[in-house]
Design a protein around this motif. Sequence first.
Motif, PDB file in Angstrom:
ATOM      1  N   GLY A  11       0.810  -1.219   0.000  1.00  0.00           N
ATOM      2  CA  GLY A  11       0.000   0.000   0.000  1.00  0.00           C
ATOM      3  C   GLY A  11       0.844   1.270   0.000  1.00  0.00           C
ATOM      4  N   ARG A  12       0.162   2.405  -0.048  1.00  0.00           N
ATOM      5  CA  ARG A  12       0.856   3.708  -0.063  1.00  0.00           C
ATOM      6  C   ARG A  12       1.776   3.822   1.147  1.00  0.00           C
ATOM      7  NH1 ARG A  12      -4.457   4.618  -1.075  1.00  0.00           N
ATOM      8  NH2 ARG A  12      -5.043   5.540  -3.066  1.00  0.00           N
ATOM      9  N   MET A  13       1.211   3.556   2.319  1.00  0.00           N
ATOM     10  CA  MET A  13       2.000   3.686   3.541  1.00  0.00           C
ATOM     11  C   MET A  13       2.973   2.521   3.706  1.00  0.00           C
ATOM     12  SD  MET A  13       1.830   6.419   5.151  1.00  0.00           S
ATOM     13  CE  MET A  13       2.867   5.738   6.425  1.00  0.00           C
ATOM     14  N   ASP A  34       0.303  -8.801   2.343  1.00  0.00           N
ATOM     15  CA  ASP A  34      -0.622  -7.968   1.559  1.00  0.00           C
ATOM     16  C   ASP A  34      -1.464  -8.840   0.645  1.00  0.00           C
ATOM     17  OD1 ASP A  34      -1.737  -5.827  -0.284  1.00  0.00           O
ATOM     18  OD2 ASP A  34      -0.442  -4.613   0.987  1.00  0.00           O
ATOM     19  N   VAL A  35      -2.648  -8.370   0.294  1.00  0.00           N
ATOM     20  CA  VAL A  35      -3.468  -9.078  -0.703  1.00  0.00           C
ATOM     21  C   VAL A  35      -2.890  -8.884  -2.100  1.00  0.00           C
ATOM     22  CG1 VAL A  35      -5.754  -9.272   0.325  1.00  0.00           C
ATOM     23  CG2 VAL A  35      -5.061  -7.101  -0.616  1.00  0.00           C
ATOM     24  N   PRO A  47      -2.865 -12.561   3.166  1.00  0.00           N
ATOM     25  CA  PRO A  47      -3.512 -12.400   4.481  1.00  0.00           C
ATOM     26  C   PRO A  47      -3.908 -13.736   5.128  1.00  0.00           C
ATOM     27  CG  PRO A  47      -4.356 -10.787   2.945  1.00  0.00           C
ATOM     28  CD  PRO A  47      -3.449 -11.670   2.153  1.00  0.00           C
ATOM     29  N   ALA A  70      -8.293  -6.325   8.360  1.00  0.00           N
ATOM     30  CA  ALA A  70      -6.962  -6.932   8.298  1.00  0.00           C
ATOM     31  C   ALA A  70      -6.201  -6.713   9.605  1.00  0.00           C
ATOM     32  CB  ALA A  70      -6.181  -6.337   7.125  1.00  0.00           C
ATOM     33  N   GLY A  88      -1.427   1.835  12.485  1.00  0.00           N
ATOM     34  CA  GLY A  88      -1.660   3.147  11.885  1.00  0.00           C
ATOM     35  C   GLY A  88      -3.001   3.212  11.190  1.00  0.00           C
ATOM     36  N   THR A  90      -6.856   3.403  10.277  1.00  0.00           N
ATOM     37  CA  THR A  90      -7.936   4.176  10.899  1.00  0.00           C
ATOM     38  C   THR A  90      -9.292   3.617  10.457  1.00  0.00           C
ATOM     39  OG1 THR A  90      -7.889   5.760   9.068  1.00  0.00           O
ATOM     40  CG2 THR A  90      -6.550   6.290  11.001  1.00  0.00           C
ATOM     41  N   ALA A 112      -1.983   4.887  16.755  1.00  0.00           N
ATOM     42  CA  ALA A 112      -2.056   6.346  16.596  1.00  0.00           C
ATOM     43  C   ALA A 112      -2.772   6.654  15.298  1.00  0.00           C
ATOM     44  CB  ALA A 112      -0.656   6.957  16.577  1.00  0.00           C
ATOM     45  N   THR A 113      -3.652   7.626  15.332  1.00  0.00           N
ATOM     46  CA  THR A 113      -4.327   8.029  14.097  1.00  0.00           C
ATOM     47  C   THR A 113      -3.409   8.885  13.233  1.00  0.00           C
ATOM     48  OG1 THR A 113      -5.286   9.921  15.249  1.00  0.00           O
ATOM     49  CG2 THR A 113      -6.651   7.943  15.082  1.00  0.00           C
ATOM     50  N   ASN A 114      -2.299   9.348  13.826  1.00  0.00           N
ATOM     51  CA  ASN A 114      -1.368  10.161  13.043  1.00  0.00           C
ATOM     52  C   ASN A 114       0.035  10.047  13.644  1.00  0.00           C
ATOM     53  OD1 ASN A 114       0.024  12.451  11.799  1.00  0.00           O
ATOM     54  ND2 ASN A 114      -2.013  12.950  11.038  1.00  0.00           N
ATOM     55  N   PHE A 115       0.999   9.640  12.801  1.00  0.00           N
ATOM     56  CA  PHE A 115       2.371   9.450  13.283  1.00  0.00           C
ATOM     57  C   PHE A 115       3.275  10.634  12.939  1.00  0.00           C
ATOM     58  CE2 PHE A 115       0.993   5.039  13.668  1.00  0.00           C
ATOM     59  CZ  PHE A 115       1.607   4.671  14.864  1.00  0.00           C
ATOM     60  N   LYS A 148      -8.694   7.733  -0.131  1.00  0.00           N
ATOM     61  CA  LYS A 148      -8.943   7.483   1.302  1.00  0.00           C
ATOM     62  C   LYS A 148     -10.345   6.936   1.513  1.00  0.00           C
ATOM     63  CE  LYS A 148      -8.469   9.443   5.922  1.00  0.00           C
ATOM     64  NZ  LYS A 148      -7.841   8.210   6.422  1.00  0.00           N
TER      65      LYS A 148
HETATM   66  P1  NAD Z   1      -3.631   1.814   0.807  1.00  0.00           P
HETATM   67  O1  NAD Z   1      -4.980   1.410   0.300  1.00  0.00           O
HETATM   68  O2  NAD Z   1      -2.676   2.437  -0.141  1.00  0.00           O
HETATM   69  O3  NAD Z   1      -2.885   0.533   1.438  1.00  0.00           O
HETATM   70  C1  NAD Z   1      -3.536  -0.452   2.199  1.00  0.00           C
HETATM   71  C2  NAD Z   1      -2.892  -1.786   1.851  1.00  0.00           C
HETATM   72  O4  NAD Z   1      -3.505  -2.803   2.669  1.00  0.00           O
HETATM   73  C3  NAD Z   1      -3.119  -2.189   0.393  1.00  0.00           C
HETATM   74  O5  NAD Z   1      -1.878  -2.556  -0.218  1.00  0.00           O
HETATM   75  C4  NAD Z   1      -4.053  -3.376   0.482  1.00  0.00           C
HETATM   76  O6  NAD Z   1      -3.838  -4.331  -0.542  1.00  0.00           O
HETATM   77  C5  NAD Z   1      -3.660  -3.932   1.841  1.00  0.00           C
HETATM   78  N1  NAD Z   1      -4.644  -4.843   2.406  1.00  0.00           N
HETATM   79  C6  NAD Z   1      -6.001  -4.813   2.258  1.00  0.00           C
HETATM   80  N2  NAD Z   1      -6.550  -5.859   2.903  1.00  0.00           N
HETATM   81  C7  NAD Z   1      -5.508  -6.533   3.478  1.00  0.00           C
HETATM   82  C8  NAD Z   1      -5.433  -7.706   4.276  1.00  0.00           C
HETATM   83  N3  NAD Z   1      -6.529  -8.388   4.624  1.00  0.00           N
HETATM   84  N4  NAD Z   1      -4.219  -8.085   4.733  1.00  0.00           N
HETATM   85  C9  NAD Z   1      -3.083  -7.417   4.393  1.00  0.00           C
HETATM   86  N5  NAD Z   1      -3.098  -6.311   3.599  1.00  0.00           N
HETATM   87  C10 NAD Z   1      -4.310  -5.883   3.169  1.00  0.00           C
HETATM   88  O7  NAD Z   1      -3.897   2.746   2.047  1.00  0.00           O
HETATM   89  P2  NAD Z   1      -2.856   3.723   2.797  1.00  0.00           P
HETATM   90  O8  NAD Z   1      -2.985   5.083   2.228  1.00  0.00           O
HETATM   91  O9  NAD Z   1      -1.519   3.072   2.867  1.00  0.00           O
HETATM   92  O10 NAD Z   1      -3.528   3.775   4.255  1.00  0.00           O
HETATM   93  C11 NAD Z   1      -3.722   2.602   5.010  1.00  0.00           C
HETATM   94  C12 NAD Z   1      -4.343   2.963   6.352  1.00  0.00           C
HETATM   95  O11 NAD Z   1      -3.444   3.782   7.094  1.00  0.00           O
HETATM   96  C13 NAD Z   1      -5.651   3.769   6.238  1.00  0.00           C
HETATM   97  O12 NAD Z   1      -6.531   3.353   7.268  1.00  0.00           O
HETATM   98  C14 NAD Z   1      -5.190   5.203   6.485  1.00  0.00           C
HETATM   99  O13 NAD Z   1      -6.214   6.027   7.010  1.00  0.00           O
HETATM  100  C15 NAD Z   1      -4.105   4.970   7.500  1.00  0.00           C
HETATM  101  N6  NAD Z   1      -3.108   6.029   7.600  1.00  0.00           N
HETATM  102  C16 NAD Z   1      -2.679   6.342   8.844  1.00  0.00           C
HETATM  103  C17 NAD Z   1      -1.668   7.258   9.028  1.00  0.00           C
HETATM  104  C18 NAD Z   1      -1.166   7.515  10.425  1.00  0.00           C
HETATM  105  O14 NAD Z   1      -0.238   8.341  10.602  1.00  0.00           O
HETATM  106  N7  NAD Z   1      -1.705   6.816  11.435  1.00  0.00           N
HETATM  107  C19 NAD Z   1      -1.091   7.885   7.917  1.00  0.00           C
HETATM  108  C20 NAD Z   1      -1.539   7.547   6.642  1.00  0.00           C
HETATM  109  C21 NAD Z   1      -2.549   6.600   6.488  1.00  0.00           C
END
Ligand code: NAD
Length: 251
Positions: A11-13, A34-35, A47, A70, A88, A90, A112-115, A148
């Motif tokens: 994923g992005r993060m 990851d899926v 998963p 997940a 991380g 949410t 944390a909702t924000n790191f 998002k």
């Molecule tokens: P994203 O959709 O880019 O990435 C999520 C990843 O999870 C994807 O690669 C997806 O394939 C994978 N996934 C889905 N189901 C899965 C499973 N059952 N098992 C394993 N992997 C699985 O999203 P993102 O932008 O990376 O954000 C992910 C989460 O993090 C969101 O909830 C977002 O709000 C949160 N977030 C939190 C912070 C923070 O600082 N706490 C910062 C950014 C994003």
Amino acid sequence: MTTVGINGIAGRMGETIYETARDRDDLTVTFGIDVNDTNLDLPVYDPGETAEAVAEHGPDVVIDFTVPEATLDLATACAEAGVGLVVGTTGFGDDGFAVLEETSEAVPLLKATNFARGVHALLRTLGPALDALENYDVEVMETHHNGKRDAPSGTAKTILEEVSEYRDFETVPGREGIQPRQDDEVGMLVRRAGDIRGEHEVILAGNDEVLSLSHRAEDRAVFAAGALDAAVWLAGQEAGRYEFGDVIDAT
Ligand code: NAD
């Protein structure tokens, strides 16, 4: 050397955390889950194999940025394997929070909702501002990328929780038509566009002035750095529920 797994590594993060971790010498990422497929040069599991992957690699901590379903599967696997968890993700409902609470009785869990450290500075500034500006109107706005899922953002909800320590109010999700502002409400505005990393603003307005507290993440690397700092710190902790503020206070 802290050993770490990443749930949601495609994923992005997840990918940003993996890339950021490669430049650090205090931890090493040993596997991902990851899926989706990735081209990353480490073992990545489906998963359905979460419990096996966590048990086999036995990392100090797994970092999770996925979707709530997940995270909860991972939490069960971490509790069984005695592995710490940095969350991380949410968008949890009450049931999800209850599972995470139960997990933290077995292993160290930091959510944390924000790191971003700047967001924590904002949250710590907000209380004194609300105290000082007692009758000012409060409104919150957040903006994120168009992918998002949850709204309002977890960070916006954390901001509203902080406001609720100082005010009784009802959250109003935007306004439409004839809907004048009431004294006991806080407007919560949400925007989704492009690839905006994350912007939050709280305004306190009254008495011919406006105080604006705002934060803008310019790169996902800021969240990645905070999550990795949290993982390194959490590796040395006992079972229990921790917050990012604990890491900031200790480092
Ligand atoms: P994203 O959709 O880019 O990435 C999520 C990843 O999870 C994807 O690669 C997806 O394939 C994978 N996934 C889905 N189901 C899965 C499973 N059952 N098992 C394993 N992997 C699985 O999203 P993102 O932008 O990376 O954000 C992910 C989460 O993090 C969101 O909830 C977002 O709000 C949160 N977030 C939190 C912070 C923070 O600082 N706490 C910062 C950014 C994003």
